[in-house]
Design a protein around this motif. Structure first.
Motif, PDB file in Angstrom:
ATOM      1  N   SER A 147      52.586   8.637   1.809  1.00 34.69           N
ATOM      2  CA  SER A 147      53.812   8.134   1.182  1.00 34.69           C
ATOM      3  C   SER A 147      53.544   7.022   0.166  1.00 34.69           C
ATOM      4  O   SER A 147      54.466   6.430  -0.356  1.00 34.69           O
ATOM      5  N   GLY A 148      52.286   6.726  -0.097  1.00 31.96           N
ATOM      6  CA  GLY A 148      51.933   5.707  -1.089  1.00 31.96           C
ATOM      7  C   GLY A 148      51.035   4.633  -0.512  1.00 31.96           C
ATOM      8  O   GLY A 148      50.708   4.632   0.671  1.00 31.96           O
ATOM      9  N   THR A 149      50.649   3.705  -1.343  1.00 35.50           N
ATOM     10  CA  THR A 149      49.767   2.617  -0.931  1.00 35.50           C
ATOM     11  C   THR A 149      50.565   1.540  -0.206  1.00 35.50           C
ATOM     12  O   THR A 149      51.632   1.134  -0.662  1.00 35.50           O
ATOM     13  N   LYS A 150      50.031   1.090   0.929  1.00 32.89           N
ATOM     14  CA  LYS A 150      50.686   0.041   1.716  1.00 32.89           C
ATOM     15  C   LYS A 150      49.717  -1.124   1.875  1.00 32.89           C
ATOM     16  O   LYS A 150      48.510  -0.936   1.942  1.00 32.89           O
ATOM     17  N   TYR A 151      50.290  -2.300   1.939  1.00 39.58           N
ATOM     18  CA  TYR A 151      49.489  -3.512   2.088  1.00 39.58           C
ATOM     19  C   TYR A 151      49.862  -4.210   3.385  1.00 39.58           C
ATOM     20  O   TYR A 151      51.029  -4.295   3.754  1.00 39.58           O
ATOM     21  N   TYR A 152      48.835  -4.698   4.080  1.00 39.34           N
ATOM     22  CA  TYR A 152      49.029  -5.396   5.342  1.00 39.34           C
ATOM     23  C   TYR A 152      48.184  -6.661   5.344  1.00 39.34           C
ATOM     24  O   TYR A 152      47.136  -6.722   4.705  1.00 39.34           O
ATOM     25  N   GLU A 153      48.648  -7.654   6.102  1.00 39.74           N
ATOM     26  CA  GLU A 153      47.845  -8.855   6.332  1.00 39.74           C
ATOM     27  C   GLU A 153      47.473  -8.873   7.801  1.00 39.74           C
ATOM     28  O   GLU A 153      48.310  -8.601   8.673  1.00 39.74           O
ATOM     29  N   ILE A 154      46.227  -9.185   8.090  1.00 41.50           N
ATOM     30  CA  ILE A 154      45.751  -9.219   9.471  1.00 41.50           C
ATOM     31  C   ILE A 154      46.185 -10.541  10.093  1.00 41.50           C
ATOM     32  O   ILE A 154      45.834 -11.614   9.605  1.00 41.50           O
ATOM     33  N   VAL A 155      46.945 -10.451  11.181  1.00 44.22           N
ATOM     34  CA  VAL A 155      47.509 -11.623  11.832  1.00 44.22           C
ATOM     35  C   VAL A 155      46.703 -12.025  13.065  1.00 44.22           C
ATOM     36  O   VAL A 155      46.517 -13.203  13.337  1.00 44.22           O
ATOM     37  N   ALA A 156      46.227 -11.027  13.829  1.00 48.87           N
ATOM     38  CA  ALA A 156      45.491 -11.328  15.061  1.00 48.87           C
ATOM     39  C   ALA A 156      44.492 -10.216  15.383  1.00 48.87           C
ATOM     40  O   ALA A 156      44.706  -9.055  15.029  1.00 48.87           O
ATOM     41  N   ILE A 157      43.410 -10.625  16.056  1.00 52.74           N
ATOM     42  CA  ILE A 157      42.383  -9.685  16.524  1.00 52.74           C
ATOM     43  C   ILE A 157      42.070 -10.048  17.971  1.00 52.74           C
ATOM     44  O   ILE A 157      41.803 -11.209  18.278  1.00 52.74           O
ATOM     45  N   GLU A 158      42.123  -9.045  18.854  1.00 55.79           N
ATOM     46  CA  GLU A 158      41.813  -9.273  20.269  1.00 55.79           C
ATOM     47  C   GLU A 158      40.887  -8.169  20.767  1.00 55.79           C
ATOM     48  O   GLU A 158      40.930  -7.050  20.265  1.00 55.79           O
ATOM     49  N   TYR A 159      40.118  -8.493  21.781  1.00 53.80           N
ATOM     50  CA  TYR A 159      39.227  -7.497  22.387  1.00 53.80           C
ATOM     51  C   TYR A 159      39.471  -7.374  23.882  1.00 53.80           C
ATOM     52  O   TYR A 159      38.588  -6.986  24.610  1.00 53.80           O
ATOM     53  N   ASN A 160      40.671  -7.652  24.338  1.00 55.81           N
ATOM     54  CA  ASN A 160      40.987  -7.509  25.750  1.00 55.81           C
ATOM     55  C   ASN A 160      41.018  -6.035  26.096  1.00 55.81           C
ATOM     56  O   ASN A 160      41.783  -5.284  25.528  1.00 55.81           O
ATOM     57  N   THR A 161      40.211  -5.618  27.074  1.00 56.36           N
ATOM     58  CA  THR A 161      40.184  -4.210  27.471  1.00 56.36           C
ATOM     59  C   THR A 161      41.270  -3.897  28.486  1.00 56.36           C
ATOM     60  O   THR A 161      41.496  -2.736  28.781  1.00 56.36           O
ATOM     61  N   ASP A 162      41.959  -4.914  29.015  1.00 56.65           N
ATOM     62  CA  ASP A 162      42.982  -4.635  30.014  1.00 56.65           C
ATOM     63  C   ASP A 162      44.330  -4.302  29.379  1.00 56.65           C
ATOM     64  O   ASP A 162      45.266  -3.968  30.073  1.00 56.65           O
ATOM     65  N   LYS A 163      44.471  -4.349  28.075  1.00 54.84           N
ATOM     66  CA  LYS A 163      45.733  -4.012  27.406  1.00 54.84           C
ATOM     67  C   LYS A 163      45.808  -2.533  27.140  1.00 54.84           C
ATOM     68  O   LYS A 163      44.834  -1.899  26.846  1.00 54.84           O
ATOM     69  N   ASN A 164      47.005  -1.989  27.214  1.00 56.35           N
ATOM     70  CA  ASN A 164      47.220  -0.572  26.867  1.00 56.35           C
ATOM     71  C   ASN A 164      48.414  -0.423  25.998  1.00 56.35           C
ATOM     72  O   ASN A 164      49.305  -1.088  25.939  1.00 56.35           O
TER      73      ASN A 164
END
Length: 169
Positions: free
Chosen positions: A152-169
């Motif tokens: 549908s076209g080019t989209k832009y995003y800003e990265i707000v957070a990065i996590e590596y918790n394996t217990d999240k689903n």
């Protein structure tokens, strides 16, 4: 002869430990529970007589073929997968198994986890490492801007957070 299906494109061989566990549970269920049930129903249907007009027998045989095909696929796929058990040492950047929170141009937040192609679940935010979105995110860090080319076209995003918790689903 069945309908032609083009070969599945070769995706990455990475999988999270949760994904591997789910595939192994599916394989165990199909082999130890579902297949014996269907085999029993096929035997019962076969005992009724003429198999050529016995819908239960024909359907049961078809189910067995589908189960066997899935079991062969899972067995072969699990052999070639590389399970990623630990998060990377540099957790300030996006790598495999990361939970990433993005903010789009309208200020709306989106949360995704980068997983292997066998674990894709868009409803729960699981995207393949082979997807255009994941490829654009890899090795980026917080506050980086990402450009993703979509149908549908080019989209832009800003990265707000990065996590590596394996217990999240």
């Amino acid at each position: 002869m069945g309908r032609y299906r083009p070969p599945r494109s070769r995706g990455s061989n990475y999988i999270t430990s949760e994904g591997e566990r789910r595939l192994r549970e599916e394989l165990k269920y199909l082999w130890k529970v579902k297949r014996p049930e269907v085999t029993q129903s096929v035997q019962e249907a076969a005992a009724q007589g003429d198999r050529s007009e016995n819908a239960e027998y024909i359907y049961g045989k078809k189910q067995l073929r589908e189960i066997d095909r899935r079991v062969r696929f899972l067995d072969k796929r699990l052999e070639e997968l590389e399970v990623v058990y630990r998060p990377p040492t540099d957790q300030s950047r996006i790598y495999f198994a990361a939970w990433v929170t993005l903010e789009d141009e309208n200020g709306k937040e989106h949360r995704y986890r980068i997983v292997g192609p066998d674990e894709i679940d868009l409803e729960n935010g699981m995207i393949s490492i082979d997807s255009p979105m994941a490829k654009a995110l890899l090795k980026k860090s917080i506050d980086d801007e990402v450009q993703v080319i979509t149908p549908s076209g080019t989209k832009y995003y800003e990265i707000v957070a990065i996590e590596y918790n394996t217990d999240k689903n």
